[in-house]
Design a protein around this motif. Structure first.
Motif, PDB file in Angstrom:
ATOM      1  N   CYS A 150       3.122 -13.087  13.450  1.00 17.54           N
ATOM      2  CA  CYS A 150       3.251 -14.001  12.306  1.00 17.54           C
ATOM      3  C   CYS A 150       1.880 -14.357  11.721  1.00 17.54           C
ATOM      4  O   CYS A 150       0.839 -13.958  12.250  1.00 17.54           O
ATOM      5  CB  CYS A 150       4.003 -15.263  12.738  1.00 17.54           C
ATOM      6  SG  CYS A 150       3.036 -16.328  13.813  1.00 17.54           S
TER       7      CYS A 150
ATOM      8  N   CYS B  18      -0.413 -16.257  14.171  1.00 15.01           N
ATOM      9  CA  CYS B  18      -0.954 -15.348  15.196  1.00 15.01           C
ATOM     10  C   CYS B  18      -2.039 -14.459  14.595  1.00 15.01           C
ATOM     11  O   CYS B  18      -3.071 -14.219  15.227  1.00 15.01           O
ATOM     12  CB  CYS B  18       0.156 -14.478  15.786  1.00 15.01           C
ATOM     13  SG  CYS B  18       1.212 -15.363  16.950  1.00 15.01           S
TER      14      CYS B  18
ATOM     15  N   CYS C  86       1.989 -20.362  16.828  1.00 14.31           N
ATOM     16  CA  CYS C  86       2.853 -19.236  16.444  1.00 14.31           C
ATOM     17  C   CYS C  86       4.190 -19.742  15.900  1.00 14.31           C
ATOM     18  O   CYS C  86       4.800 -20.648  16.449  1.00 14.31           O
ATOM     19  CB  CYS C  86       3.084 -18.352  17.671  1.00 14.31           C
ATOM     20  SG  CYS C  86       4.376 -17.112  17.428  1.00 14.31           S
TER      21      CYS C  86
HETATM   22 ZN   LIG Z   1       3.293 -15.596  16.034  1.00 12.20          ZN
END
Ligand SMILES: [Zn+2]
Length: 338
Positions: free
Chosen positions: A91, A94, A102
């Motif tokens: 994502c 991240c 996250c």
């Molecule tokens: Zn993530």
């Protein structure tokens, strides 16, 4: 695999589970120590909703016993700590390296099976090598140390500044030590005298027992009337958030770091008139390696925060005891080898 699993509020059972396969990017660890954390208490008491059955236990230290074929940086016999958060690595958060934020995160002991068990298979990217000089029990505090470092960083705490800490929670006590390490001046307040005494023994020299003293007057006197440059609100039970704005000087910086369990409300008029910067902080940032460093260098001491050590099969009794006497224990460690 032996585990203690929870099936509903107050319903924990010993269970034998089949061994997990070790995926190519995963590592199998023999768990040496784990700990009872606040989220375990909340789930046991039915105050936090989860999907049952679940293995609780948010933190652990383990010894690597097997590595997946693609894992290059760990080998059998390494001692490791596991991040309490399993990030998706895909994502936007991240991608920016903010794995603890996250958008699809799973948390061990909450949304993913935790560590009240003898073996676990975890992603190699969630592991951190531990130097020998860190005791297994000390590593149970890595999340709180990393959170404290995150708070200090977000506040931009500078040498000589005052930091008023509302709540001698485990993170609050550790934050006071981290502030001293950064040469700032912590003023720690709580209504639990025993918690303040623990902090005093760590060298936190300004503490306020809010059942006996007026925190505002104390901060006024310690700062020569200028009030604190920074304030951290850790625990809702100590005093209302609105009152803590009075502890700050004009253009002061405030961090709010409660666990989000209860609704949090405040009259923000003083925050506006004083032009405060207010930060919401709920995680560790990227600070686990720094936290390991601080423990290894003995810049933060945690051993006196350990109330007792129990065996895996004593965990249900410990959770029950903690729910009956919530202020009796600071941290309970689970020793898997005993
Ligand atoms: Zn993530």
């Amino acid at each position: 695999m032996k585990a203690q699993r929870i099936y509903g509020t107050g319903d924990m059972r010993a269970e034998e589970l089949p061994a997990q396969p070790v995926g190519e990017n995963c590592v199998k660890i023999k768990i040496l120590k784990t700990a009872v954390t606040h989220s375990d208490n909340l789930i046991y008491e039915g105050k936090r909703a989860v999907k049952f059955p679940l293995t609780l236990g948010r933190h652990c230290v383990g010894m690597v016993t097997e590595v997946g074929e693609s894992v290059k940086n760990f080998s059998r016999g390494n001692k490791v700590a596991v991040s309490p958060i399993k990030a998706c690595r895909k994502c936007s958060e991240c991608a920016a390296g903010r794995f603890d934020s996250c958008l699809n995160k799973l948390e061990y002991g909450i949304s993913e099976d935790g560590f009240f068990r003898d073996f676990a298979v975890v992603g190699a990217e969630d592991l951190y090598r531990l130097p020998e000089r860190i005791e297994d029990s000390e590593a149970m505090f890595l999340e709180q140390i990393a959170t404290a470092i995150n708070i200090v960083g977000k506040l931009g705490l500078e040498k000589g500044e005052h930091i008023a800490i509302v709540g001698a929670t485990v993170t609050g006590i550790i934050l006071a030590q981290v502030a001293i390490y950064y040469q700032a001046v912590p003023i720690l307040m709580d209504l639990r005298r025993d918690r303040l005494d623990v902090a005093s023994n760590f060298g936190v020299y300004y503490t306020v027992d809010t059942t006996e003293s007026d925190a505002y007057k104390k901060i006024f006197s310690l700062t020569g009337g200028r009030m604190a440059e920074t304030c951290v609100y850790m625990a809702q039970g100590i005093m209302p958030l609105t009152r803590t704005f009075d502890f700050l000087s004009n253009r002061g910086r405030m961090a709010i770091c409660t666990d989000g369990g209860k609704e949090l409300s405040a009259d923000l008029s003083a925050a506006v008139s004083k032009q405060l910067d207010i930060f919401g902080i709920s995680g560790m940032g990227k600070n686990i390696p720094s936290a390991i460093n601080m423990l290894a260098n003995k810049s933060v001491k945690v051993a006196p925060l350990i109330s007792k050590e129990v065996k895996l099969d004593e965990v249900p009794a410990a959770l029950e005891e903690m729910s009956q006497h919530p202020d009796k224990y600071v941290k309970v460690i689970v020793n898997m080898n005993s």
